[in-house]
Enzyme design. Structure first.
Site, short mmCIF file in Angstrom:
data_model
loop_
_atom_site.label_atom_id
_atom_site.label_comp_id
_atom_site.label_asym_id
_atom_site.label_seq_id
_atom_site.Cartn_x
_atom_site.Cartn_y
_atom_site.Cartn_z
N GLY A 16 -8.33 -1.81 -11.23
CA GLY A 16 -7.02 -1.63 -10.61
C GLY A 16 -6.72 -2.79 -9.67
N ASP A 74 -11.93 -8.47 1.41
CA ASP A 74 -12.43 -7.24 2.03
C ASP A 74 -11.24 -6.63 2.76
OD1 ASP A 74 -14.48 -5.38 2.47
OD2 ASP A 74 -14.75 -6.10 4.52
N ASP A 161 -3.97 5.87 1.23
CA ASP A 161 -2.51 5.82 1.07
C ASP A 161 -1.78 7.11 1.50
OD1 ASP A 161 -2.51 3.21 0.25
OD2 ASP A 161 -2.21 3.63 -1.87
N LYS A 181 5.29 -0.65 -2.24
CA LYS A 181 4.06 -0.90 -1.47
C LYS A 181 3.65 -2.35 -1.62
CE LYS A 181 -0.85 0.04 -1.09
NZ LYS A 181 -2.06 0.63 -1.62
N ARG A 187 -2.51 -6.59 1.31
CA ARG A 187 -3.01 -7.42 0.20
C ARG A 187 -1.94 -8.43 -0.24
NH1 ARG A 187 -6.33 -3.84 -0.95
NH2 ARG A 187 -4.75 -2.37 -1.64
#
Ligand code: IMP
Length: 204
Positions: A16, A74, A161, A181, A187
């Site tokens: 994913g 990370d 989430d 999102k 990210r």
């Protein structure tokens, strides 16, 4: 040293996450490969004491093992009322084997037991890129600030989430569409910065 990467390894065995990065990093004009494209490799332990140390440690380790330009990350959730926990321990919080329904409930319980009711929180993501000899050549960090919900809501996404409401929204990350999102996530922000640095590094 090869200072012009011809392709880059995204060092994650999570399919994913790999798909998400392939999408987020589509601005980089070289092919992206995943660990699934290579023979199986031992996973390094995340022994660093910060997101940055862990990302660097993973990128350097996989670069040396594979001889590839390697990107690793990370990430985790920091909650004010818990003095920044679970932070770099986000994946291990409540035990490696526990599912996220349990982790989220545990986190809400812990917050309820604190004197501080400061529910502000942030997701953090650090990305590091190592050259094939294991030297870290660039790093980027992104964050997404928000608050912890009173109870879990929503079914999209993963991890924490359902209990995270990003600033400027009423829905949790798990109630937002994945495209929404993706525009504001830690990210996505770290990825934009690393793309800028990669393009600069490659002289594109
Ligand atoms: P890692 O970066 O793959 O080590 O993941 C760190 C931990 O942070 C995992 O437990 C994830 O569930 C959590 N985490 C990181 N990013 C997100 C996110 O976008 N949503 C929910 N949980 C996340």
């Amino acid at each position: 040293m090869d200072n012009k990467p011809e392709r880059i390894l995204i060092a994650t065995s999570n399919t994913g996450k790999f798909r998400e990065y392939s999408d987020l990093l589509s601005g980089i004009p070289i092919p992206i490969i995943g660990l699934a494209n290579l023979p199986p490799l031992p996973e390094p332990d995340e022994t660093g004491s910060s997101f940055s140390e862990n990302a660097a440690l993973k990128a350097a380790r996989y670069a040396v093992l594979t001889g590839e330009w390697t990107m690793a990350d990370d990430s985790g959730l920091e909650v004010n009322a818990l003095n920044g926990a679970p932070g770099i321990h986000s994946a291990r919080f409540g035990g490696y084997g526990s599912d996220y329904r349990t982790k989220n409930e545990l986190l809400l319980d812990l917050i309820a037991r604190q004197e501080s009711d400061d529910r502000k929180a942030r997701f953090v993501c650090t990305i590091a890129v190592a050259s094939p000899d294991g030297v870290i050549v660039m790093e980027a960090q992104g964050e997404c600030r928000g608050v912890i919900a009173e109870s879990p809501r929503g079914i999209n996404g993963f991890g924490y989430d359902p209990i995270f409401i990003p600033n400027g929204f009423e829905q949790t990350f798990a109630e937002l569409r994945s495209e929404e999102k993706r525009e504001i996530s830690h990210r996505a922000r770290a990825s934009s910065e690393i793309i800028r640095k990669m393009l600069d590094f490659m002289g594109v």
